[in-house]
Each structure stands twice: as structure tokens, then as C-alpha cells.
Design an enzyme around this catalytic site. Structure first.
Site, PDB file in Angstrom:
ATOM      1  CB  ILE A  92       1.893   0.465  11.333  1.00  0.00           C
ATOM      2  CG1 ILE A  92       3.005   1.459  11.007  1.00  0.00           C
ATOM      3  CG2 ILE A  92       2.096  -0.198  12.689  1.00  0.00           C
ATOM      4  CD1 ILE A  92       2.916   2.761  11.801  1.00  0.00           C
ATOM      5  CB  CYS A  93       0.079  -5.051  10.677  1.00  0.00           C
ATOM      6  SG  CYS A  93      -1.166  -6.269  11.133  1.00  0.00           S
TER       7      CYS A  93
END
Length: 153
Positions: A92-93
């Protein structure tokens, strides 16, 4: 594990068990202070209506000073959501997992933030560099230096 970390995780786990989680978030596993699993589902109308995803938290010895490694579980029975900030390997960014981490954040607040991120998504699509990133990504997403859209040059 460092005592500050285990004390903090014991406190968070006690709160989860006594107060429960917000709607759409369920604790699946917290057998130790190394790894916790949660199910998150976006409530109401959204691109992800009726879908549930499993989040894995891995805690470093310096938690909560240092952020946990958080990712969606991807295996034979679990998929990551198709989202512009979620890679197909589950990484997840999100700046709250990196440069914007604060020790005041909790496991539940991270779940709520990610639930909100999914709820506000207007178009299901992968990050533009998904294939390139996934082919060379480390096992631990914390070993990646993500570039956040709000980073200044």
C-alpha cells in the site's frame, strides 16, 4: 520485543476486545505481537461494496515510534483491492504508513484510514507502475521508499 512496544500492543488489543472495532473492521488474528490480521469491508455504496479484504500488520520492535508494516494479504484465497494506491502484491502506498506516520496512530485508526481510502475511490485501477514494482518489490513494504503524490520536489 521491546517493552514499550508490547505494552502499547497489549493496550490496543485490550481496547479492541472490550470496545470492539468500527463497523466493517474485524480482528481475525492477534495471537502474538509480531503479526495481526484484520478484515476490512467498505460500508455503504462504493466501488468495493460487498467486498472484504484481509490486512496484515507486522510490528517492529520500536512500534509505535516506528510504523508497522501493513499490507493486504494476497494468496490463493485472498486478493488485494484494485486501487490506484494498492499494488497487486498487497503493498500500500499511503503516507500514514511512511513519512506521515505518528505514534498517536493506532492499528484501528490505520484500518479506518484504509477503509476510507477504499470508500473514496472513484475508479478501480492499479498504480501505473504495478507490474514493474511487483517484479522487484521486497517482501516487507517498509523497505520501499514510496513517492507520495503530495511530496514536494
Amino acid at each position: 520485543m521491546a517493552s514499550i512496544s508490547s505494552r502499547r500492543l497489549q493496550k490496543e488489543l485490550k481496547e479492541i476486545k472490550t470496545e470492539g472495532c468500527p463497523v466493517g473492521i474485524t480482528l481475525l488474528e492477534a495471537e502474538n505481537f509480531d503479526k495481526w490480521l484484520f478484515s476490512i469491508e467498505v460500508m455503504g455504496e462504493s466501488q468495493y461494496q460487498g467486498e472484504a479484504y484481509t490486512l496484515m500488520f507486522r510490528f517492529p520492535p520500536m512500534y509505535p515510534i516506528e510504523s508497522p508494516a501493513v499490507q493486504f494479504v494476497v494468496d490463493q484465497t485472498h486478493q488485494s483491492p484494485v486501487h490506484p494506491h494498492v499494488y497487486s502484491n498487497g503493498h500500500i502506498c499511503a503516507s500514514i504508513l511512511g513519512t506521515d506516520w505518528s505514534p498517536v496512530l493506532s492499528v484501528v485508526s490505520v484500518c479506518v484510514t484504509l477503509q476510507s481510502m477504499l470508500a473514496s475511490c472513484k475508479k478501480k485501477e492499479r498504480p501505473p507502475d504495478n507490474d514493474q514494482y511487483v517484479s522487484r518489490a521486497p517482501d516487507n513494504p517498509k523497505k520501499t521508499r514510496f513517492h507520495y503524490d503530495d511530496d514536494t520536489v
